[in-house]
Enzyme design. Structure first.
Site, PDB file in Angstrom:
ATOM      1  N   HIS A  73      88.831  48.061-103.178  1.00 21.00           N
ATOM      2  CA  HIS A  73      88.572  48.966-102.056  1.00 21.00           C
ATOM      3  C   HIS A  73      87.200  48.664-101.451  1.00 21.00           C
ATOM      4  CE1 HIS A  73      89.428  53.214-100.349  1.00 21.00           C
ATOM      5  NE2 HIS A  73      88.617  52.563 -99.540  1.00 21.00           N
ATOM      6  N   HIS A 255      90.536  56.536-104.104  1.00 22.28           N
ATOM      7  CA  HIS A 255      89.372  57.418-104.331  1.00 22.28           C
ATOM      8  C   HIS A 255      89.724  58.882-104.586  1.00 22.28           C
ATOM      9  CE1 HIS A 255      90.205  57.767-100.098  1.00 22.28           C
ATOM     10  NE2 HIS A 255      89.409  56.800 -99.704  1.00 22.28           N
ATOM     11  N   ASP A 328      84.834  51.476-103.054  1.00 23.10           N
ATOM     12  CA  ASP A 328      84.954  51.984-101.685  1.00 23.10           C
ATOM     13  C   ASP A 328      83.675  51.653-100.901  1.00 23.10           C
ATOM     14  OD1 ASP A 328      85.787  53.142 -99.358  1.00 23.10           O
ATOM     15  OD2 ASP A 328      85.818  55.201-100.106  1.00 23.10           O
TER      16      ASP A 328
HETATM   17  O1  DOR Z   1      83.922  57.729 -96.181  1.00 25.10           O
HETATM   18  C1  DOR Z   1      84.712  56.951 -95.672  1.00 25.10           C
HETATM   19  N1  DOR Z   1      84.290  55.842 -95.048  1.00 25.10           N
HETATM   20  N2  DOR Z   1      86.037  57.191 -95.761  1.00 25.10           N
HETATM   21  C2  DOR Z   1      86.944  56.456 -95.089  1.00 25.10           C
HETATM   22  O2  DOR Z   1      88.105  56.726 -95.210  1.00 25.10           O
HETATM   23  C3  DOR Z   1      86.510  55.374 -94.192  1.00 25.10           C
HETATM   24  C4  DOR Z   1      85.202  54.835 -94.647  1.00 25.10           C
HETATM   25  C5  DOR Z   1      84.562  53.930 -93.647  1.00 25.10           C
HETATM   26  O3  DOR Z   1      85.220  53.034 -93.164  1.00 25.10           O
HETATM   27  O4  DOR Z   1      83.363  54.092 -93.390  1.00 25.10           O
HETATM   28 ZN    ZN Z   2      87.507  53.422 -97.983  1.00 21.46          ZN
END
Ligand code: DOR
Ligand code: ZN
Length: 457
Positions: A73, A255, A328
């Site tokens: 991610h 997440h 993420d």
């Molecule tokens: O916090 C986030 N940032 N959640 C998302 O789903 C997209 C991501 C981003 O691309 O910055």
């Molecule tokens: Zn993400």
């Protein structure tokens, strides 16, 4: 044949590993595969070494050697948002974090929603040298074509990303019935869900909008109230029920931020649903208490949860109920982050600290290192189609991260991400990375690493 000796695995066993081909700066076409891995006597002497039939030796000198991680991610931001990050800087960050392969999210410009966009992004990604796969995004405009994109054997597509709730541009889709019909029965690539219920979020937004005008950092707490735990529970319930009754193929909840969702996923698994779940470090290392100190730097979707939920999350993660750890990695510029509470974009970087964060999470949750490794390397590799990654075993790619115990604190200087900051500064790290190898090629060498200086015999 090359050989690494005197390595120690994550549970303290000494081992050595043989690699077909060279293991240094250049990647030979046939190089970089593990030929054998097995126990080794601790700290073999020079005399022992000369008896080994290897062309090149690397002495790991008792350092911990773990598989190169697979971060499923990340947001590369490339193409289109390259002021925040690009494939080249992402590669540097990944290797520094002990990561050898990534799965990239589709919310770039253009979004990864068509064959052309996949090919365009793939070309840019390949030029960085980082191994990657791409998630395709779904919206009303391409839902009838995503099946083809998932099935195309010539595209590096590992999964479909479903933003089941509005977090990022046109990439939103919540018509699960149509989605089920548009994916071929034979597709076993996972549908990856960003799970937050839009109705609940919209309702909270209307009710709480005035609080977003508060001036101090604690106003960011409103973000957690708007994108409430109830919003995550509601959508995860709906998605799991749909997977059980209608879809019946692999799905993955990205997440997961609340303890109840981990329990819901565990229950669904027990009922035969093909579901896996992922946790991200920010949800395990921060709570809503941290808004006062970090404000926009920890604004994220889904957002941070209360200290009580964090404690529960630790318990459940420590029990090994979550399949995957992924960062993420979602960089934004500081100038964007420090706009008003409402317009500050959600997202934090993290890939460059993959193993240090995973080890800290393991320590805080009581997760055994072997399980942590499975969450960061072998499970993500299996689930996202990197058949030869994630394990130090015969026939697998020669991907390694070398870890040393550390008493350092994470600093802003640890940042390689183009955005230039990390929310994790100040956190104690228990390991530093001294080297990362990808398919036998050394792609990262830490400041005090003598590793990778081979000697011939
Ligand atoms: O916090 C986030 N940032 N959640 C998302 O789903 C997209 C991501 C981003 O691309 O910055
Ligand atoms: Zn993400």
């Amino acid at each position: 044949m090359a050989r690494i000796i005197n390595a120690v695995d994550a549970v303290g066993q000494w081992f050595s590993v043989s690699i077909i081909g060279g293991i240094f700066r250049d990647l030979q076409p046939q190089a970089g595969l593990i030929a054998a891995s097995g126990p080794c006597r601790p700290l073999m002497s020079a005399a022992d070494l000369s008896a080994l039939a290897a062309e090149a030796l690397v002495d790991a000198a008792g350092l911990t050697l773990v598989p190169g991680a697979v971060d499923v991610h990340v947001h590369s931001r490339d193409p289109g948002l390259t002021a925040k990050e690009d494939w080249h800087t992402l590669a540097q960050g990944a290797w520094r974090g002990g990561v050898v392969a990534v799965c990239d999210m589709p919310n770039t410009l253009p979004p990864t929603m068509t064959r052309e966009a996949v090919l365009f992004k793939a070309e840019r990604a390949a030029a960085s040298g980082l191994e990657f796969k791409l998630l395709v995004g779904v919206g009303a405009g391409n839902v009838n074509h995503v099946g083809e994109l998932l099935a195309a054997s010539d595209l590096p597509v590992c999964a479909l990303k479903v933003f089941y709730g509005r977090t990022t541009g046109e990439l939103m889709y919540d018509d699960l019935e149509t989605l089920a019909r548009s994916i071929p029965e034979t597709c076993n690539k996972p549908l990856v869900f960003h799970s937050e219920d839009q109705c609940t979020v919209d309702c909270n937004q209307t009710r709480l909008a005035s609080r977003l005008k508060d001036k101090d950092n604690s106003a960011f707490e409103v973000h957690s109230d708007i994108r409430s735990s109830a919003a995550a529970h509601q959508s995860t319930r709906v998605i799991l029920e749909w997977a059980r009754t209608t879809y019946k193929r692999p799905i993955h909840i990205a997440h997961v931020s609340t303890p109840l969702e981990i329990e819901l996923v565990a229950e669904a698994k027990a009922r035969g649903v093909l579901v896996t779940a992922e946790v991200a470090p920010h949800h395990l290392l921060f709570s809503t208490d941290d808004y006062a100190r970090l404000g926009p730097l920890v604004k994220k979707n889904p957002p941070l949860r209360s200290p009580a939920e964090l404690e529960q999350l630790h318990k459940l993660v420590g029990q090994g109920l979550v399949d995957i750890f992924a960062t993420d990695h979602a960089p934004h510029l500081l100038a964007e982050k420090y706009a008003s509470v409402g317009s500050s974009p959600s997202g934090v970087p993290g890939v460059e600290l993959f193993y240090p964060l995973l080890w800290t999470v393991a320590k805080r949750t009581g997760l055994p290192f072997a399980t942590a490794l499975a969450m960061g390397a072998s499970r993500p590799a299996e689930l996202f189609g990197f058949a030869q990654k994630g394990r130090i075993a015969n026939g697998f790619d020669a991907d390694f991260a070398v870890l040393v115990p550390s008493e350092h604190v994470i600093t802003q200087q640890d940042t390689v991400a183009k955005c230039g900051w990390t929310p994790y500064a100040g956190l104690h790290r228990t390991v530093d990375i001294v080297a990362t190898w990808n398919r036998g090629r050394q792609v990262y060498s830490g400041p005090d690493s003598s590793l990778g200086q081979s000697f011939e015999h």
